[in-house]
Design a protein around this motif. Structure first.
Motif, mmCIF file in Angstrom:
data_model
loop_
_atom_site.group_PDB
_atom_site.id
_atom_site.type_symbol
_atom_site.label_atom_id
_atom_site.label_comp_id
_atom_site.label_asym_id
_atom_site.label_seq_id
_atom_site.Cartn_x
_atom_site.Cartn_y
_atom_site.Cartn_z
ATOM 1 N N VAL A 1 0.957 -1.180 -0.004
ATOM 2 C CA VAL A 1 -0.125 -0.041 0.080
ATOM 3 C C VAL A 1 0.809 1.158 -0.033
ATOM 4 O O VAL A 1 1.636 1.431 0.668
ATOM 5 C CB VAL A 1 -0.840 -0.006 1.427
ATOM 6 C CG1 VAL A 1 -1.725 1.287 1.191
ATOM 7 C CG2 VAL A 1 -1.987 -1.226 1.245
ATOM 8 N N ASP A 2 0.739 2.039 -1.075
ATOM 9 C CA ASP A 2 1.247 3.641 -0.949
ATOM 10 C C ASP A 2 2.573 3.728 -0.626
ATOM 11 O O ASP A 2 3.135 4.650 -0.428
ATOM 12 C CB ASP A 2 0.235 4.442 -0.053
ATOM 13 C CG ASP A 2 -1.051 4.997 -0.212
ATOM 14 O OD1 ASP A 2 -1.414 4.544 -1.576
ATOM 15 O OD2 ASP A 2 -1.617 4.893 0.671
ATOM 16 N N MET A 3 3.580 2.664 -1.438
ATOM 17 C CA MET A 3 4.904 2.692 -1.475
ATOM 18 C C MET A 3 5.563 3.761 -2.554
ATOM 19 O O MET A 3 6.540 4.057 -2.402
ATOM 20 C CB MET A 3 5.563 1.348 -1.455
ATOM 21 C CG MET A 3 5.339 0.744 -0.041
ATOM 22 S SD MET A 3 5.981 1.464 1.498
ATOM 23 C CE MET A 3 7.588 1.508 1.010
ATOM 24 N N ASN B 1 -1.910 2.017 -4.639
ATOM 25 C CA ASN B 1 -1.338 3.294 -4.607
ATOM 26 C C ASN B 1 -2.010 4.220 -4.887
ATOM 27 O O ASN B 1 -2.943 4.242 -5.749
ATOM 28 C CB ASN B 1 -0.048 3.277 -5.607
ATOM 29 C CG ASN B 1 1.129 4.074 -4.861
ATOM 30 O OD1 ASN B 1 1.896 3.628 -3.826
ATOM 31 N ND2 ASN B 1 1.094 5.327 -4.987
ATOM 32 N N ASP B 2 -1.990 5.127 -4.144
ATOM 33 C CA ASP B 2 -2.870 6.574 -4.024
ATOM 34 C C ASP B 2 -2.490 7.212 -5.650
ATOM 35 O O ASP B 2 -1.171 7.240 -5.858
ATOM 36 C CB ASP B 2 -2.367 7.762 -3.017
ATOM 37 C CG ASP B 2 -3.447 8.985 -2.722
ATOM 38 O OD1 ASP B 2 -3.650 9.259 -3.813
ATOM 39 O OD2 ASP B 2 -3.775 9.024 -1.920
ATOM 40 N N ASN B 3 -3.476 7.688 -6.284
ATOM 41 C CA ASN B 3 -3.214 8.382 -7.493
ATOM 42 C C ASN B 3 -2.822 9.983 -7.339
ATOM 43 O O ASN B 3 -2.969 10.589 -8.574
ATOM 44 C CB ASN B 3 -4.273 7.959 -8.364
ATOM 45 C CG ASN B 3 -5.508 8.607 -8.087
ATOM 46 O OD1 ASN B 3 -5.862 9.375 -7.229
ATOM 47 N ND2 ASN B 3 -6.586 8.300 -8.825
ATOM 48 N N TYR B 4 -3.101 10.315 -6.069
ATOM 49 C CA TYR B 4 -2.736 11.797 -5.954
ATOM 50 C C TYR B 4 -3.634 12.722 -6.634
ATOM 51 O O TYR B 4 -3.627 13.678 -6.963
ATOM 52 C CB TYR B 4 -1.377 12.179 -5.986
ATOM 53 C CG TYR B 4 -0.417 11.347 -5.202
ATOM 54 C CD1 TYR B 4 -0.276 11.513 -3.672
ATOM 55 C CD2 TYR B 4 0.298 10.339 -5.856
ATOM 56 C CE1 TYR B 4 0.207 10.569 -2.855
ATOM 57 C CE2 TYR B 4 1.280 9.362 -4.815
ATOM 58 C CZ TYR B 4 1.178 9.706 -3.618
ATOM 59 O OH TYR B 4 2.011 8.873 -2.803
ATOM 60 N N LYS C 1 -5.769 4.168 -6.185
ATOM 61 C CA LYS C 1 -6.730 4.234 -5.178
ATOM 62 C C LYS C 1 -6.725 5.739 -4.807
ATOM 63 O O LYS C 1 -5.978 6.509 -5.286
ATOM 64 C CB LYS C 1 -6.574 3.535 -3.729
ATOM 65 C CG LYS C 1 -5.485 3.870 -2.942
ATOM 66 C CD LYS C 1 -5.390 3.283 -1.775
ATOM 67 C CE LYS C 1 -4.440 3.791 -0.472
ATOM 68 N NZ LYS C 1 -4.456 4.983 0.028
ATOM 69 N N VAL C 2 -7.897 6.209 -4.135
ATOM 70 C CA VAL C 2 -8.288 7.770 -4.309
ATOM 71 C C VAL C 2 -8.273 7.956 -2.335
ATOM 72 O O VAL C 2 -8.225 9.271 -2.201
ATOM 73 C CB VAL C 2 -9.412 8.229 -4.960
ATOM 74 C CG1 VAL C 2 -9.020 7.992 -6.274
ATOM 75 C CG2 VAL C 2 -10.716 7.444 -4.415
ATOM 76 N N SER D 1 -8.303 3.709 2.285
ATOM 77 C CA SER D 1 -8.467 2.167 2.222
ATOM 78 C C SER D 1 -8.046 1.519 0.881
ATOM 79 O O SER D 1 -8.593 2.129 -0.153
ATOM 80 C CB SER D 1 -9.850 1.568 2.693
ATOM 81 O OG SER D 1 -10.037 0.345 2.377
ATOM 82 N N ALA D 2 -7.483 0.521 0.795
ATOM 83 C CA ALA D 2 -7.048 -0.216 -0.578
ATOM 84 C C ALA D 2 -8.403 -0.698 -1.052
ATOM 85 O O ALA D 2 -8.326 -0.832 -2.284
ATOM 86 C CB ALA D 2 -6.312 -1.243 -0.119
ATOM 87 N N PHE D 3 -9.501 -0.560 -0.277
ATOM 88 C CA PHE D 3 -10.832 -1.065 -0.898
ATOM 89 C C PHE D 3 -11.528 -0.242 -1.336
ATOM 90 O O PHE D 3 -12.317 -0.196 -2.474
ATOM 91 C CB PHE D 3 -11.577 -1.969 0.093
ATOM 92 C CG PHE D 3 -10.799 -3.451 0.613
ATOM 93 C CD1 PHE D 3 -11.339 -4.424 -0.132
ATOM 94 C CD2 PHE D 3 -9.762 -3.437 1.559
ATOM 95 C CE1 PHE D 3 -10.700 -5.770 0.460
ATOM 96 C CE2 PHE D 3 -9.384 -4.790 1.865
ATOM 97 C CZ PHE D 3 -9.856 -5.768 1.111
ATOM 98 N N PHE D 4 -11.438 1.051 -0.764
ATOM 99 C CA PHE D 4 -12.281 2.196 -1.085
ATOM 100 C C PHE D 4 -12.096 2.442 -2.562
ATOM 101 O O PHE D 4 -11.347 2.887 -3.055
ATOM 102 C CB PHE D 4 -12.181 3.294 -0.336
ATOM 103 C CG PHE D 4 -13.210 4.440 -0.353
ATOM 104 C CD1 PHE D 4 -14.561 4.478 0.012
ATOM 105 C CD2 PHE D 4 -12.952 5.698 -1.206
ATOM 106 C CE1 PHE D 4 -15.408 5.423 -0.346
ATOM 107 C CE2 PHE D 4 -13.622 6.557 -1.474
ATOM 108 C CZ PHE D 4 -15.049 6.337 -1.143
#
Length: 179
Positions: free
Chosen positions: A9-11, A53-56, A93-94, A97-100
Protein backbone atom coordinates in the motif's frame (compact mmCIF):
# COMPACT_ATOMS: atom_id res chain seq x y z
CA UNK A 1 -5.96 -24.44 -1.34
CA UNK A 2 -5.48 -21.38 0.87
CA UNK A 3 -4.43 -18.25 -0.99
CA UNK A 4 -2.78 -15.14 0.34
CA UNK A 5 -2.72 -11.72 -1.28
CA UNK A 6 0.22 -9.57 -0.30
CA UNK A 7 -0.98 -6.00 -0.69
CA UNK A 8 1.69 -3.29 -0.88
CA UNK A 9 0.00 0.00 0.00
CA UNK A 10 1.15 3.49 -1.04
CA UNK A 11 4.87 2.83 -1.37
CA UNK A 12 5.08 4.87 -4.58
CA UNK A 13 5.41 8.14 -2.73
CA UNK A 14 7.23 11.23 -4.03
CA UNK A 15 7.67 12.41 -0.40
CA UNK A 16 6.63 15.98 -1.17
CA UNK A 17 4.02 16.58 1.54
CA UNK A 18 3.71 17.94 5.06
CA UNK A 19 4.41 14.62 6.80
CA UNK A 20 7.22 13.54 4.48
CA UNK A 21 10.12 13.85 6.94
CA UNK A 22 8.79 11.57 9.70
CA UNK A 23 7.49 9.15 7.08
CA UNK A 24 10.86 9.00 5.34
CA UNK A 25 12.51 8.11 8.65
CA UNK A 26 9.94 5.35 9.23
CA UNK A 27 10.14 3.94 5.69
CA UNK A 28 13.91 3.54 5.57
CA UNK A 29 14.15 0.61 8.03
CA UNK A 30 11.20 -1.28 6.53
CA UNK A 31 12.70 -1.41 3.02
CA UNK A 32 15.00 -4.45 3.47
CA UNK A 33 12.38 -6.73 5.09
CA UNK A 34 9.69 -5.48 2.72
CA UNK A 35 11.82 -6.10 -0.39
CA UNK A 36 12.70 -9.56 0.93
CA UNK A 37 9.02 -10.35 1.62
CA UNK A 38 8.03 -9.16 -1.87
CA UNK A 39 10.67 -11.53 -3.29
CA UNK A 40 9.32 -14.39 -1.20
CA UNK A 41 5.76 -13.63 -2.35
CA UNK A 42 6.86 -13.65 -5.99
CA UNK A 43 8.45 -17.07 -5.59
CA UNK A 44 5.26 -18.72 -4.35
CA UNK A 45 2.34 -20.02 -6.38
CA UNK A 46 -0.13 -19.55 -3.53
CA UNK A 47 0.58 -15.83 -3.02
CA UNK A 48 -0.65 -13.01 -5.24
CA UNK A 49 1.27 -9.73 -5.15
CA UNK A 50 -0.93 -6.65 -5.48
CA UNK A 51 0.15 -3.02 -5.32
CA UNK A 52 -2.45 -0.42 -4.38
CA UNK A 53 -1.29 3.17 -4.54
CA UNK A 54 -2.78 6.62 -4.14
CA UNK A 55 -3.19 8.39 -7.46
CA UNK A 56 -2.84 11.79 -5.73
CA UNK A 57 -5.96 13.06 -7.49
CA UNK A 58 -4.66 12.38 -10.99
CA UNK A 59 -7.28 10.08 -12.43
CA UNK A 60 -5.44 9.82 -15.75
CA UNK A 61 -2.24 8.60 -14.08
CA UNK A 62 -1.08 5.14 -15.06
CA UNK A 63 1.04 2.73 -13.09
CA UNK A 64 4.07 3.97 -15.04
CA UNK A 65 3.18 7.60 -14.26
CA UNK A 66 2.97 6.90 -10.52
CA UNK A 67 6.25 4.99 -10.56
CA UNK A 68 7.97 7.81 -12.50
CA UNK A 69 6.62 10.49 -10.12
CA UNK A 70 7.78 8.56 -7.08
CA UNK A 71 11.23 7.88 -8.55
CA UNK A 72 11.45 11.56 -9.54
CA UNK A 73 10.42 12.69 -6.07
CA UNK A 74 12.38 13.73 -3.03
CA UNK A 75 13.49 10.20 -1.99
CA UNK A 76 13.85 7.83 -4.96
CA UNK A 77 16.03 5.63 -2.74
CA UNK A 78 12.90 4.77 -0.75
CA UNK A 79 11.04 3.78 -3.90
CA UNK A 80 13.54 1.98 -6.14
CA UNK A 81 13.85 -1.22 -4.03
CA UNK A 82 10.10 -1.87 -4.09
CA UNK A 83 8.95 -0.73 -7.56
CA UNK A 84 6.09 -3.00 -8.63
CA UNK A 85 7.13 -5.76 -11.02
CA UNK A 86 5.40 -5.61 -14.41
CA UNK A 87 3.65 -8.94 -13.85
CA UNK A 88 1.81 -8.05 -10.62
CA UNK A 89 -1.59 -6.45 -10.20
CA UNK A 90 -1.65 -2.69 -9.68
CA UNK A 91 -4.67 -0.72 -8.53
CA UNK A 92 -4.85 3.06 -8.09
CA UNK A 93 -6.78 4.34 -5.07
CA UNK A 94 -8.15 7.69 -4.04
CA UNK A 95 -8.66 7.48 -0.29
CA UNK A 96 -7.20 5.73 2.72
CA UNK A 97 -8.47 2.16 2.32
CA UNK A 98 -7.08 -0.08 -0.41
CA UNK A 99 -10.68 -1.25 -0.87
CA UNK A 100 -12.42 2.13 -1.20
CA UNK A 101 -13.19 2.94 -4.82
CA UNK A 102 -10.97 0.13 -6.16
CA UNK A 103 -11.71 -3.30 -7.60
CA UNK A 104 -9.64 -4.96 -4.85
CA UNK A 105 -12.58 -6.86 -3.36
CA UNK A 106 -13.51 -8.23 -6.77
CA UNK A 107 -9.89 -9.16 -7.55
CA UNK A 108 -9.46 -10.98 -4.23
CA UNK A 109 -12.67 -12.90 -4.90
CA UNK A 110 -11.48 -13.92 -8.36
CA UNK A 111 -8.15 -15.07 -6.94
CA UNK A 112 -9.80 -17.12 -4.19
CA UNK A 113 -7.99 -15.16 -1.48
CA UNK A 114 -8.60 -15.97 2.16
CA UNK A 115 -5.72 -14.04 3.79
CA UNK A 116 -4.68 -10.45 3.16
CA UNK A 117 -1.09 -9.60 4.07
CA UNK A 118 -0.88 -5.81 4.42
CA UNK A 119 2.39 -3.91 3.99
CA UNK A 120 3.39 -0.34 3.20
CA UNK A 121 2.39 3.04 4.55
CA UNK A 122 0.86 4.65 6.61
CA UNK A 123 0.22 2.25 9.52
CA UNK A 124 -2.18 4.51 11.41
CA UNK A 125 -4.08 5.50 8.29
CA UNK A 126 -4.13 3.44 5.09
CA UNK A 127 -2.96 0.15 6.64
CA UNK A 128 -5.45 0.42 9.53
CA UNK A 129 -8.40 1.31 7.29
CA UNK A 130 -7.49 -1.39 4.77
CA UNK A 131 -7.29 -3.92 7.60
CA UNK A 132 -10.75 -2.93 8.82
CA UNK A 133 -12.17 -3.23 5.31
CA UNK A 134 -10.53 -6.65 4.90
CA UNK A 135 -11.89 -7.75 8.29
CA UNK A 136 -15.48 -6.76 7.54
CA UNK A 137 -15.18 -8.74 4.30
CA UNK A 138 -14.19 -11.83 6.32
CA UNK A 139 -10.56 -12.07 5.25
CA UNK A 140 -7.87 -13.22 7.63
CA UNK A 141 -5.34 -10.43 8.09
CA UNK A 142 -1.58 -10.46 8.56
CA UNK A 143 0.50 -7.35 9.22
CA UNK A 144 4.27 -7.54 9.64
CA UNK A 145 5.18 -4.53 11.82
CA UNK A 146 8.64 -4.41 10.21
CA UNK A 147 7.00 -3.89 6.79
CA UNK A 148 4.70 -0.97 7.66
CA UNK A 149 5.67 2.65 8.28
CA UNK A 150 3.93 5.16 10.54
CA UNK A 151 4.09 8.92 10.53
CA UNK A 152 3.51 8.97 14.29
CA UNK A 153 5.17 6.02 16.01
CA UNK A 154 2.74 5.96 18.94
CA UNK A 155 -0.30 5.98 16.65
CA UNK A 156 1.29 3.28 14.48
CA UNK A 157 1.79 1.05 17.51
CA UNK A 158 -1.78 1.72 18.64
CA UNK A 159 -3.05 0.86 15.15
CA UNK A 160 -1.16 -2.44 15.21
CA UNK A 161 -2.70 -3.24 18.60
CA UNK A 162 -6.15 -2.38 17.28
CA UNK A 163 -5.70 -4.61 14.23
CA UNK A 164 -4.53 -7.47 16.42
CA UNK A 165 -7.20 -7.10 19.08
CA UNK A 166 -10.22 -5.84 17.16
CA UNK A 167 -9.67 -7.48 13.77
CA UNK A 168 -7.92 -10.69 14.84
CA UNK A 169 -4.95 -9.71 12.69
CA UNK A 170 -1.82 -11.78 12.96
CA UNK A 171 0.85 -9.18 13.73
CA UNK A 172 4.13 -10.93 13.14
CA UNK A 173 7.56 -10.00 11.78
CA UNK A 174 8.19 -10.46 8.07
CA UNK A 175 10.37 -13.53 8.72
CA UNK A 176 7.23 -15.25 10.12
CA UNK A 177 5.10 -14.45 7.05
CA UNK A 178 4.79 -16.70 4.03
CA UNK A 179 6.77 -19.51 5.66
Amino acid sequence: MARTAMVVVDMLNPYKHADAEPLERAVQPILPPLAELIGRARSRDDVDLIYVNDNYGDFAATRDDLVARALGGHRPDLVAPIVPPADCSFLPKVRHSAFFGTPLEYLLGQLGTDTVLLTGQVTEQCILYSALDAYIRHYSIMVPPDCVAAIHRDLGLAALRMMERNMSAEVTAARGCLT
